[in-house]
Enzyme design. Structure first.
Site: not given
Ligand code: SF4
Length: 332
Positions: A111, A194, A197
Site C-alpha cells: 500500500k 481480487k 468494488k
C-alpha cells in the site's frame, strides 16, 4: 467456549467475495463460539476516504451482515469507533511494537508504494488489529492466508506486552490463533484481480437476478475453452470457484465433469450458477430491504452490541492500565 474476533471494513458493498471468504463462515462460527464481529471504521480511515459517505457505508455494512445471517442474539455486532478502548489499547500496544516488524509487513509495503505520502496510521494498522483482538482477550481469529503475517505480529505484540507487564501471575494477553478459512479465494469477474468494488469486478450480495446474470455472462472463464468443443480445466476457472460457494456438491461434480469433457458450454455452466446464486442471495436481498426500511432497528443492534463489547473492553483496560502503572482516576 473460545472467543472469536473478526472485523470488516465499511466498504459500502458486501460482495460475494466477502460473503464466501468471511461472512458465511462468521454465520457458522456464531453458533460454535463466543463471537464479536465489528465494522472496523477506524481501519477504513488509514487510506483516502470520503468523509460524507462513511456513516452510510458503516450502516449499510451492518445491514449486509445482519441480512447475511449474523444474529445479535448469538454474537456481538458493533462499530469499532463506538468502543473507544480500541484506540486507547492501540496507543499502549504501540509502545511495545517493534518498528522494524511494522515496516516488514507485506501489506504495508504494497500500500505504501502506491502513495506519495504515507500516513503513520497505515504503518500502525496491524497494531490496531492487535488491539481489536486483544481487547476482548479473543483466542481465535478467522483469517485468510493474506492476513497470517499480521496475526503473527499480533502474537509477537502480545508476547512482548506479557513479558514487560504481565509477569507475576494474573492477567496476560492470550496469543491468538488463526482460524484459517478453507474457502478458495474468489477472484473478481475479470478472473485476475481480487474482487473489489473499486475495480468494478464484483457481484453484490444485493444484486437482483437480472444483474447477477448480466455480470456472470461476460465473466472470465478458462481461456482454453475457445469454442464449445474445447475441454476446460475447472480448477483454474473462477466460475467453478464460485460454484463451490453456491452450488450443491453433486452439481459441482457435474460442472467439473461437463467442463473437462466439453459436455456443455460456459454459458450453460454460468446459467446453472446464476440460478443457484439467485436462490441463495434472494432471501438475503429481501432481508436487507426490510432492514433498510427500519434503520432504527439496525442502529439499536449496533448500540446494544457496542454496550456489550464495552463491558468486556473496560475490564481488559482496567487490568492493562493497572499493570502499566497508570494512576487510577477513581482511587482516593
Ligand atoms: S465450463 Fe464452467 S468451469 Fe468450465 S471453463 Fe466454462 S465456466 Fe469455467
Amino acid at each position: 467456549m473460545a472467543r472469536v474476533f473478526s472485523g470488516i471494513q465499511p466498504s459500502g458493498e458486501l460482495h460475494i467475495g466477502n460473503y464466501l471468504g468471511a461472512v458465511q463462515n462468521w454465520v457458522k462460527l456464531q453458533s460454535q463460539h463466543d463471537c464479536l464481529f465489528s465494522v472496523v471504521d477506524l481501519h477504513a480511515i488509514t487510506q483516502a476516504y470520503e468523509v460524507a459517505t462513511l456513516p452510510h457505508r458503516t450502516l449499510e455494512m451492518a445491514v449486509g451482515l445482519l441480512a447475511a445471517g449474523l444474529d445479535p442474539a448469538r454474537c456481538i455486532l458493533f462499530v469499532q469507533s463506538h468502543v473507544p478502548e480500541h484506540t486507547e489499547l492501540n496507543w499502549l500496544l504501540n509502545t511495545v511494537t517493534p518498528l522494524g516488524e511494522l515496516e516488514r509487513q507485506t501489506q504495508f509495503k504494497d500500500k505504501a508504494q502506491r502513495q506519495e505520502s504515507v500516513p503513520a496510521g497505515l504503518l500502525n494498522y496491524p497494531v490496531l488489529q492487535a488491539a481489536d483482538v486483544l481487547l476482548y482477550v479473543a483466542t481465535l481469529v478467522p483469517v485468510g492466508e493474506d492476513q497470517l503475517q499480521h496475526l503473527e505480529l499480533m502474537r509477537e505484540i502480545a508476547r512482548r506486552w506479557n513479558a514487560r507487564f504481565g509477569t507475576g501471575g494474573g492477567f496476560q494477553f492470550p496469543e491468538p490463533q488463526a482460524l484459517l478459512s478453507t474457502a478458495k479465494r474468489v477472484l473478481g469477474l475479470d478472473g485476475h484481480a481480487k474482487m473489489s468494488k473499486s475495480l468494478g469486478n464484483t457481484i453484490s450480495l444485493f444484486d437482483p437476478p437480472e444483474t447477477i446474470w448480466g455480470k456472470l455472462r461476460p465473466a472470465a472463464t478458462d481461456p482454453a475453452r475457445v469454442t464449445r468443443k474445447d475441454p476446460g480445466n475447472p480448477d483454474i476457472c473462477n466460475i467453478f470457484t464460485i460454484h463451490q460457494g453456491f452450488s450443491p456438491p453433486d452439481t459441482q461434480t457435474q460442472v467439473a465433469h461437463n467442463c473437462r469433457t466439453a459436455g456443455w458450454g460456459c454459458l450453460d455452466c454460468k446459467r446453472v450458477l446464476a440460478d443457484n446464486m439467485i436462490a441463495t442471495l434472494g432471501p438475503i436481498r429481501e432481508r436487507a430491504q426490510e432492514l433498510r426500511s427500519h434503520p432504527e432497528r439496525v442502529r439499536e443492534v449496533l448500540r446494544s452490541g457496542a454496550a456489550k463489547a464495552r463491558t468486556i473492553a473496560r475490564g481488559t483496560m482496567a487490568e492493562v492500565r493497572r499493570r502499566m502503572g497508570f494512576l487510577d482516576a477513581e482511587e482516593r
